[in-house]
Design a protein around this motif. Sequence first.
Motif, PDB file in Angstrom:
ATOM      1  N   ARG A  92       6.575  56.755  55.989  1.00  0.00           N
ATOM      2  CA  ARG A  92       7.852  56.110  56.306  1.00  0.00           C
ATOM      3  C   ARG A  92       8.001  55.993  57.824  1.00  0.00           C
ATOM      4  NH1 ARG A  92      13.183  56.329  57.673  1.00  0.00           N
ATOM      5  NH2 ARG A  92      14.705  55.515  56.202  1.00  0.00           N
ATOM      6  N   ALA A  93       7.727  57.074  58.536  1.00  0.00           N
ATOM      7  CA  ALA A  93       7.845  57.060  59.994  1.00  0.00           C
ATOM      8  C   ALA A  93       6.864  56.063  60.617  1.00  0.00           C
ATOM      9  CB  ALA A  93       7.609  58.467  60.554  1.00  0.00           C
ATOM     10  N   LEU A  94       5.648  56.010  60.082  1.00  0.00           N
ATOM     11  CA  LEU A  94       4.664  55.046  60.574  1.00  0.00           C
ATOM     12  C   LEU A  94       5.165  53.626  60.362  1.00  0.00           C
ATOM     13  CD1 LEU A  94       1.921  54.055  61.598  1.00  0.00           C
ATOM     14  CD2 LEU A  94       1.004  54.476  59.291  1.00  0.00           C
ATOM     15  N   LYS A  95       5.662  53.334  59.166  1.00  0.00           N
ATOM     16  CA  LYS A  95       6.165  51.992  58.882  1.00  0.00           C
ATOM     17  C   LYS A  95       7.316  51.642  59.818  1.00  0.00           C
ATOM     18  CE  LYS A  95       5.854  48.504  56.125  1.00  0.00           C
ATOM     19  NZ  LYS A  95       4.576  47.802  56.068  1.00  0.00           N
ATOM     20  N   GLN A  96       8.218  52.582  60.032  1.00  0.00           N
ATOM     21  CA  GLN A  96       9.351  52.322  60.909  1.00  0.00           C
ATOM     22  C   GLN A  96       8.879  52.068  62.341  1.00  0.00           C
ATOM     23  OE1 GLN A  96      12.488  55.229  60.592  1.00  0.00           O
ATOM     24  NE2 GLN A  96      13.976  53.759  61.351  1.00  0.00           N
ATOM     25  N   ARG A  97       7.890  52.807  62.809  1.00  0.00           N
ATOM     26  CA  ARG A  97       7.344  52.581  64.151  1.00  0.00           C
ATOM     27  C   ARG A  97       6.696  51.209  64.258  1.00  0.00           C
ATOM     28  NH1 ARG A  97       2.580  52.606  66.496  1.00  0.00           N
ATOM     29  NH2 ARG A  97       1.453  53.672  64.848  1.00  0.00           N
ATOM     30  N   LEU A  98       5.913  50.826  63.220  1.00  0.00           N
ATOM     31  CA  LEU A  98       5.252  49.519  63.238  1.00  0.00           C
ATOM     32  C   LEU A  98       6.275  48.383  63.265  1.00  0.00           C
ATOM     33  CD1 LEU A  98       2.432  50.274  60.657  1.00  0.00           C
ATOM     34  CD2 LEU A  98       2.162  50.001  63.137  1.00  0.00           C
TER      35      LEU A  98
END
Length: 118
Positions: free
Chosen positions: A51-57
């Motif tokens: 989730r955090a990776l997706k939000q950063r991307l």
Amino acid sequence: MSDFTIKALTPETFDDFAALVERNTGMFTSCWCTYFRPDCAEKGQSAEGNRALKQRLVADGIAHAALVYDGDRAVAWAEYGTPEELPNIHHRKEYVATAERLPDYRVTCILVERGLRG
């Protein structure tokens, strides 16, 4: 029939996307549609990490998707991007070996709210 609208996945619409994912049990074993992205240290560690990776991307402007809304609620989603953005596809070796040319874009993930399918 409802009037649907489409919005881009952006930092402003990320919470709507997150609510859609969470209503549908994390979307595909909690990958948050990071499976097709290039490998990185953040990827695949946990549902929260994905989730955090997706939000950063999304915040970095390198994750593209269309969200379909029924009123104020996101009810469907489709991820798209260039082959460079989304290099991991199923049966990649066979696909590359038989493709006449590589596509400009790919659609890798599609989700429709359970009650609206069919």
